[in-house]
Design a protein around this motif. Structure first.
Motif, PDB file in Angstrom:
ATOM      1  N   HIS A 173      37.719  40.433  34.387  1.00  0.00           N
ATOM      2  CA  HIS A 173      36.581  39.578  34.109  1.00  0.00           C
ATOM      3  C   HIS A 173      35.420  39.776  35.562  1.00  0.00           C
ATOM      4  O   HIS A 173      34.181  39.976  35.077  1.00  0.00           O
ATOM      5  CB  HIS A 173      36.786  38.377  33.917  1.00  0.00           C
ATOM      6  N   ILE A 174      35.958  39.868  36.602  1.00  0.00           N
ATOM      7  CA  ILE A 174      34.938  39.746  37.705  1.00  0.00           C
ATOM      8  C   ILE A 174      34.404  41.449  37.907  1.00  0.00           C
ATOM      9  O   ILE A 174      33.170  41.287  38.044  1.00  0.00           O
ATOM     10  CB  ILE A 174      35.836  40.022  39.088  1.00  0.00           C
ATOM     11  N   ALA A 198      44.350  30.435  45.676  1.00  0.00           N
ATOM     12  CA  ALA A 198      44.397  31.737  44.831  1.00  0.00           C
ATOM     13  C   ALA A 198      43.193  32.250  44.138  1.00  0.00           C
ATOM     14  O   ALA A 198      42.870  33.502  44.279  1.00  0.00           O
ATOM     15  CB  ALA A 198      45.664  31.558  43.753  1.00  0.00           C
ATOM     16  N   ILE A 199      42.598  31.401  43.640  1.00  0.00           N
ATOM     17  CA  ILE A 199      41.096  31.917  43.212  1.00  0.00           C
ATOM     18  C   ILE A 199      40.270  32.541  44.185  1.00  0.00           C
ATOM     19  O   ILE A 199      39.571  33.560  44.143  1.00  0.00           O
ATOM     20  CB  ILE A 199      40.214  30.536  42.530  1.00  0.00           C
ATOM     21  N   LEU A 200      40.048  31.908  45.376  1.00  0.00           N
ATOM     22  CA  LEU A 200      39.361  32.351  46.586  1.00  0.00           C
ATOM     23  C   LEU A 200      40.030  33.655  47.142  1.00  0.00           C
ATOM     24  O   LEU A 200      39.265  34.464  47.469  1.00  0.00           O
ATOM     25  CB  LEU A 200      39.385  31.454  47.535  1.00  0.00           C
ATOM     26  N   ASP A 201      41.213  33.887  46.705  1.00  0.00           N
ATOM     27  CA  ASP A 201      41.843  34.954  47.571  1.00  0.00           C
ATOM     28  C   ASP A 201      41.569  36.306  46.517  1.00  0.00           C
ATOM     29  O   ASP A 201      41.276  37.427  47.138  1.00  0.00           O
ATOM     30  CB  ASP A 201      43.393  34.995  47.485  1.00  0.00           C
ATOM     31  N   VAL A 202      41.597  35.962  45.305  1.00  0.00           N
ATOM     32  CA  VAL A 202      41.033  36.969  44.138  1.00  0.00           C
ATOM     33  C   VAL A 202      39.854  37.516  44.443  1.00  0.00           C
ATOM     34  O   VAL A 202      39.312  38.476  44.680  1.00  0.00           O
ATOM     35  CB  VAL A 202      41.337  36.661  42.890  1.00  0.00           C
ATOM     36  N   LEU A 203      38.680  36.430  44.638  1.00  0.00           N
ATOM     37  CA  LEU A 203      37.278  36.628  44.759  1.00  0.00           C
ATOM     38  C   LEU A 203      37.213  37.487  46.165  1.00  0.00           C
ATOM     39  O   LEU A 203      36.353  38.341  46.193  1.00  0.00           O
ATOM     40  CB  LEU A 203      36.338  35.177  44.975  1.00  0.00           C
ATOM     41  N   ARG A 204      38.011  37.245  47.128  1.00  0.00           N
ATOM     42  CA  ARG A 204      37.664  38.048  48.365  1.00  0.00           C
ATOM     43  C   ARG A 204      38.333  39.350  48.236  1.00  0.00           C
ATOM     44  O   ARG A 204      37.440  40.299  48.795  1.00  0.00           O
ATOM     45  CB  ARG A 204      38.529  37.436  49.547  1.00  0.00           C
ATOM     46  N   ALA A 205      39.430  39.521  47.456  1.00  0.00           N
ATOM     47  CA  ALA A 205      39.929  40.856  47.220  1.00  0.00           C
ATOM     48  C   ALA A 205      39.362  41.721  46.469  1.00  0.00           C
ATOM     49  O   ALA A 205      39.108  42.964  46.770  1.00  0.00           O
ATOM     50  CB  ALA A 205      41.505  40.665  46.851  1.00  0.00           C
ATOM     51  N   GLU A 206      38.626  41.064  45.301  1.00  0.00           N
ATOM     52  CA  GLU A 206      38.026  42.066  44.344  1.00  0.00           C
ATOM     53  C   GLU A 206      36.297  42.043  44.746  1.00  0.00           C
ATOM     54  O   GLU A 206      35.633  42.945  44.354  1.00  0.00           O
ATOM     55  CB  GLU A 206      37.928  41.351  42.863  1.00  0.00           C
ATOM     56  N   GLY A 207      35.780  41.009  45.472  1.00  0.00           N
ATOM     57  CA  GLY A 207      34.444  41.036  45.734  1.00  0.00           C
ATOM     58  C   GLY A 207      33.720  40.344  44.675  1.00  0.00           C
ATOM     59  O   GLY A 207      33.844  40.664  43.553  1.00  0.00           O
TER      60      GLY A 207
END
Length: 285
Positions: free
Chosen positions: A138-139, A159-168
């Protein structure tokens, strides 16, 4: 549930200048047929609600949201799969969501994210690793379409912040039904991510203390208001049926919490929703 709990909240006095419901589920409010949809929208209009973003839960809901946005100028749509339904994100679903995201008046991708509440409470809830993969997709869709990403975050802040950082993160991010405290609010403010406050920010229980502190100090240019109807009816009507017409109750409570006039809070939230979802750029249905 007593008879009082089934009584809808009173229709509030409109806030001068109006207010936008940035996240609702009109289909779950029972508005799936044109006549009922018109009744729900008319009740919202009578309460001074100028626009609503109806948000998908599953693929059928995404189709319906896109249809509803194309039938009435007061409705806009967000399309995606709720994280608990991430098991359903197969190739066919991805292709259809990609198509729906290109339709007129579809203004966001979502709601997507992570939900660690239902993973231990519902057997059909997608596990977190599957949710994470769907969230990343979705990102990417939000980036490819240029649409804002509407995030569902339940018991999964880190976990949300981790994914946002990892994916951009996409250019525009909305934390729907913001449920964090001051720490998460500071992260959102640093990145320019919108915080959408629902009826939970009006609750008076001990679990809402940090949330209300975050709502009190969130930057005015990042605040959105939402109902998440038919869920999360605001205080003092918690537990009763919710609809978009109830949003002025939440806006007034937030304004009191922030020690500012309700008209000022509603005007800021309206400007923020119009900017975030580019509402002025959308064609008429």
């Amino acid at each position: 549930m007593g008879s009082k709990d089934r009584v809808p909240p009173p229709v509030p006095e409109p806030i001068r200048g109006g207010v936008i419901d940035a996240h609702t589920h009109l289909d779950a409010c029972g508005a799936t047929d044109p006549d009922t949809l018109a009744q729900v929208l008319d009740r919202a209009t009578a309460a001074g609600v100028t626009a609503m973003v109806t948000t998908a839960d599953d693929l059928a809901s995404a189709r319906w949201a896109a249809w509803a946005a194309g039938t009435d100028a007061r409705v806009f749509a967000a399309v995606g799969l709720h994280p608990t339904r991430s098991n359903d994100l197969d190739d066919a679903a991805r292709a259809e969501l990609e198509h729906l995201a290109t339709l007129p008046r579809v203004v966001a991708v979502g709601e997507s994210g992570l939900d660690d509440y239902w993973t231990t409470r519902r057997e059909d809830c997608a596990p977190l690793d599957v949710q994470r993969e769907a969230f990343a997709w979705h990102i990417d869709l939000a980036k490819r379409t240029g649409l804002p990403l509407v995030i569902h975050d339940r018991e999964a802040h880190d976990a949300i912040l981790d994914v946002l950082r990892a994916e951009g993160a996409p250019e525009s991010v909305v934390f729907h039904c913001f449920s964090g405290g001051p720490d998460l609010a500071r992260v959102c403010a640093e990145h320019g991510w919108s915080m959408s406050f629902s009826g939970t920010a009006t609750f008076r229980n001990a679990n809402a203390v940090d949330l209300r502190e975050a709502a009190a100090h969130a930057p005015a240019d990042l605040v959105l208001t939402e109902t998440d109807a038919p869920f999360l009816t605001p205080h003092p009507y918690r537990g009763r049926p919710n609809e978009p017409y109830v949003i002025p109750h939440t806006a007034r409570d937030l304004a009191e919490l922030r020690d500012e006039p309700a008209e000022e809070l509603a005007a800021a939230a309206t400007r923020n929703a119009q900017r975030t979802f580019r509402l002025a750029e959308q064609p008429q249905p």
